[in-house]
Design an enzyme around this catalytic site. Structure first.
Site, PDB file in Angstrom:
ATOM      1  N   ASP A   1      45.759  38.029  28.142  1.00 17.33           N
ATOM      2  CA  ASP A   1      45.030  38.788  29.183  1.00 17.33           C
ATOM      3  C   ASP A   1      45.135  40.223  29.089  1.00 17.33           C
ATOM      4  O   ASP A   1      44.131  41.135  29.148  1.00 17.33           O
ATOM      5  CB  ASP A   1      45.331  38.414  30.749  1.00 17.33           C
ATOM      6  CG  ASP A   1      44.889  37.419  31.071  1.00 17.33           C
ATOM      7  OD1 ASP A   1      43.620  36.782  30.259  1.00 17.33           O
ATOM      8  OD2 ASP A   1      44.829  36.754  32.091  1.00 17.33           O
TER       9      ASP A   1
ATOM     10  N   GLU B   1      47.717  47.724  34.388  1.00 13.41           N
ATOM     11  CA  GLU B   1      46.903  46.510  34.828  1.00 13.41           C
ATOM     12  C   GLU B   1      47.413  46.100  36.011  1.00 13.41           C
ATOM     13  O   GLU B   1      48.759  45.602  36.048  1.00 13.41           O
ATOM     14  CB  GLU B   1      47.244  45.393  33.606  1.00 13.41           C
ATOM     15  CG  GLU B   1      46.768  44.120  33.690  1.00 13.41           C
ATOM     16  CD  GLU B   1      47.150  43.131  32.816  1.00 13.41           C
ATOM     17  OE1 GLU B   1      47.836  43.601  31.766  1.00 13.41           O
ATOM     18  OE2 GLU B   1      46.956  42.065  33.042  1.00 13.41           O
TER      19      GLU B   1
ATOM     20  N   ASP C   1      50.808  39.790  27.168  1.00 18.93           N
ATOM     21  CA  ASP C   1      50.186  38.473  27.119  1.00 18.93           C
ATOM     22  C   ASP C   1      48.762  38.773  26.712  1.00 18.93           C
ATOM     23  O   ASP C   1      48.334  39.641  26.402  1.00 18.93           O
ATOM     24  CB  ASP C   1      50.189  37.608  28.318  1.00 18.93           C
ATOM     25  CG  ASP C   1      49.459  38.265  29.537  1.00 18.93           C
ATOM     26  OD1 ASP C   1      48.987  39.303  29.105  1.00 18.93           O
ATOM     27  OD2 ASP C   1      49.738  37.983  30.610  1.00 18.93           O
TER      28      ASP C   1
ATOM     29  N   ASP D   1      50.211  43.833  30.221  1.00 18.50           N
ATOM     30  CA  ASP D   1      50.975  42.904  30.013  1.00 18.50           C
ATOM     31  C   ASP D   1      51.308  42.588  28.535  1.00 18.50           C
ATOM     32  O   ASP D   1      50.018  42.728  28.009  1.00 18.50           O
ATOM     33  CB  ASP D   1      50.962  41.734  30.976  1.00 18.50           C
ATOM     34  CG  ASP D   1      51.148  41.990  32.199  1.00 18.50           C
ATOM     35  OD1 ASP D   1      52.373  42.903  32.612  1.00 18.50           O
ATOM     36  OD2 ASP D   1      50.622  41.340  33.157  1.00 18.50           O
TER      37      ASP D   1
END
Ligand code: 0RA
Length: 632
Positions: free
Chosen positions: A500, A423, A498, A496
């Site tokens: 997103d 990403e 998180d 990541d």
């Protein structure tokens, strides 16, 4: 009643030592899945008794002490002495590998097949197993420990009832976890209840404070199953359910068309799922395609100039449960998920076609609606192909031009090559510098990729991120997909930790699940597990994946605030750190993506990728992905 079926029908094959030495050979693994395999095995025995027509109620309990019991009202496992071993039949069934009513003929007509390793395997892998049998006017009890006899068979009471209870306490020196999962068991019981018309399955989980219980009984069998699967879909025509026998094989099909693009077909042999299909599926598909074309031509719904419906056209939007019972099932494929008996192809085709032709003839309005749906699928397929051909002609899928942003690995051997899908450009940069250039390729993705849940091929290939990925994989896509051309054996999604990141990971999983399902089935897809924390004390450095691990280390080594770093994204790690924590094959942890159960996956992906936002958010937050932990 089968009066001539008694202790002498049970054949003696092997002892139990190998089971404790190599449990994986018998139950697949010793993780949570292997643990559940024990329950499936015991339930399957009772279901077999139900399929043979002697049992209509099974009670499954998970007890407070973590043991599990399965009680049925079948004939009861025979308790008289076995002629060759000199021990009772019930003790033979529990202590001898592959001993059971299914072997040796004259017993059940059909049996579970894949799971049929025998209840002796459950016994071998449990610290204690107790069996209570009621039959012949008595109630009998026998107990085992780690597969060895502990308390000999004795009559403990008189009883007018019939039935068997098997209770087992799984061995914690064998299994990584002893924690049965309520939902997993419940889902399985629901499925089994659909497949065995008229059986009642009652489930009680006594471990929790609040009572957890479920009961399943479906008068409609697999017809009810279709109703359940299509409940949230726009349906076309009624549920078509047919059933018939030929040469000792029993065929049952229930199906219904929906407005969806996808087919949803679940196959079972003797109540065991066949995720990879097999000869029954081939026979069904051939019959369906042939009958549809014939009907459409004879009734002027396909004109002379129109091409025939393809197999794909007639299956678009179709939900099917295909359930067959066969005396001697042969399973093939890497995971034994595919039925191999060749005679089943013709039998399924004939039994289904005959009844389906009758249905079409008797229900002309429904027939017309279904044919129109197929015609729509044909037009859409031709339009998508034209669009894709244009895309391909423009060179988009030119296999020779790997995308510019792909940092490929030096090795051309797929068996050692890995593709990291990363990403963001900055993390992509770190990964490119940190990687092992010989075996690791890096493909950075910019932002969110297209949601492919409902997108057709032409639209997908117009998306640059997806196009790059498809070219990098080397397999092509859709009809031209070829697994043998896969350029990397491991494909690692690295996002990541998180929300997103979770979203991007989900979009990628959807893409793989919907359009590269074989990669998922073959275990090619992995999820990287980058650390959340870096802890330091003096020269010592620790990385941890979870806050809990971090707290423990902080306590243990008395690490103060300044020396704890929380990573917000992959981009914060320098190339060396990224290598050391996440990419080094000798130390990294990755999760392998598996599809346990196509129905469940279908549901999950619908929740995740459909239009409703709240269930998706909740799912992402609670599960992150349907993965199993694996050190690679
Ligand atoms: C072999 C023969 C007979 C019953 C069974 C096996 C049997 C096994 C299990 C396992 C769980 N529940 C079960 N119920 C029955 C019956 C032989 C006869 O009565 O003639």
């Amino acid at each position: 009643m089968t009066d001539n079926y008694n202790a002498s029908n049970i054949q003696v094959l092997e002892g139990l030592d190998p089971v404790r030495k190599r449990p994986g050979m018998y139950i697949g693994s010793t993780d949570i899945r292997g643990l559940h395999h024990l329950i499936w095995e015991v339930i399957d025995n009772s279901i077999d008794e139900a399929m043979a027509g002697y049992c209509d109620h099974i009670i499954i309990k998970i007890h407070k002490d973590g043991s599990c019991s399965v009680t049925d009202n079948g004939r009861g496992i025979p308790v008289e002495k076995h002629p060759t071993t000199g021990i009772s039949a019930v003790e033979t069934v529990l202590t001898v590998l592959h001993a059971g009513g299914k072997f040796g003929g004259g017993g059940y007509k059909v049996s579970g097949g894949l799971h049929g390793v025998g209840v002796s395997v459950v016994n071998a892998l449990s610290v204690r197993t107790e069996v209570t049998v009621e039959r012949d006017g008595g109630k009998y009890f026998v107990a085992f420990e780690k597969g060895d006899p502990a308390e000999p068979l004795k009559k403990i009471a008189n009883s007018k009832k019939n039935g068997t209870t098997v209770q087992f306490w799984p061995d914690d020196s064998i299994f990584e976890t002893l924690n049965f999962d309520f939902k997993t068991v419940k889902r399985r019981l629901r499925e089994q209840a659909y497949l065995t018309k008229g059986i009642t399955l009652s489930f009680f989980d006594e471990r929790k404070d609040q009572e957890n219980a479920a009961q399943f009984y479906f008068e409609g069998g697999i017809r009810s199953f279709i109703q359940h699967l299509n409940a949230s879909k726009e349906r076309i025509g009624p549920i078509v359910a047919v059933e018939g026998d030929m040469d000792d094989v029993h065929v049952e099909v229930a199906m219904q068309y929906t407005q969806s693009f996808r087919e949803n077909i679940a196959c079972f042999t003797n109540n065991v799922t066949n995720p990879e299909g097999g000869t029954h599926l081939t026979g069904f598909s051939m019959g369906l395609t042939r009958v549809m074309n014939k009907y459409a031509r004879e009734n002027g719904l396909l004109k002379d100039k129109d091409p025939n419906f393809t197999n794909e056209d007639v299956k678009e939007g179709l939900t099917v449960i295909l359930s067959i019972k066969v005396p001697d099932p042969q399973f093939e494929g890497q995971t034994k998920g595919k039925l191999g008996n060749s005679e089943v192809r013709t039998i399924t085709d004939r039994v289904f076609s005959k009844k389906f032709i009758e249905f079409l003839a008797e229900n002309p309005n429904d027939a017309k609606a279904i044919v129109n749906k197929c015609a729509l699928a044909t037009r859409a397929r031709l339009a998508a192909r034209a669009a894709r051909d244009t895309v391909i002609r423009k060179g988009a899928l030119d296999g020779l031009t790997l995308p510019g942003k792909l940092a490929d690995c030096a090795s051309k051997d797929p068996n050692v090559s890995e593709l990291y899908i990363v990403e963001g450009d900055s993390a992509g940069g770190s990964a490119k510098q940190g990687r092992d250039r010989h075996t690791q390729a890096i493909l950075p993705l910019r932002g969110k990729i297209l949601n492919t849940e409902n997108a057709r091929l032409d639209r997908m290939l117009a998306n640059n991120e997806i196009k790059s990925l498809v070219v990098a994989l080397g397999t092509a896509i859709g009809e031209t997909f070829d697994h043998s051309k896969l350029r990397y054996k491991k494909i690692v999604i690295m996002t990541d930790a998180d929300v997103d990141g979770a979203h991007i990971r989900t979009l990628l999983l959807t893409l793989f699940f919907r359009h590269f399902k074989e990669l998922v089935m073959n275990g090619n897809i992995f999820i990287a597990q980058p650390p959340l924390y870096k802890l330091q004390k003096g020269k010592k450095v620790w990385y941890t994946l979870t806050p809990e691990e971090k707290d423990e280390l902080v306590k243990e080594h008395d690490i103060k605030g300044d020396n704890i770093q929380r990573y917000k994204g992959l981009g914060e790690m320098n190339p060396d750190q990224l290598w050391e924590t996440t990419m080094d094959p000798t130390t990294r942890t990755m999760a392998q993506v598996t599809v346990d159960d196509a129905e469940r996956a279908d549901h999950i992906f619908k929740v995740l990728m459909g239009d409703e936002v709240p269930p998706r958010r909740k799912f992402i937050q609670t599960h992150a992905s349907s993965v199993k932990d694996l050190d690679v």
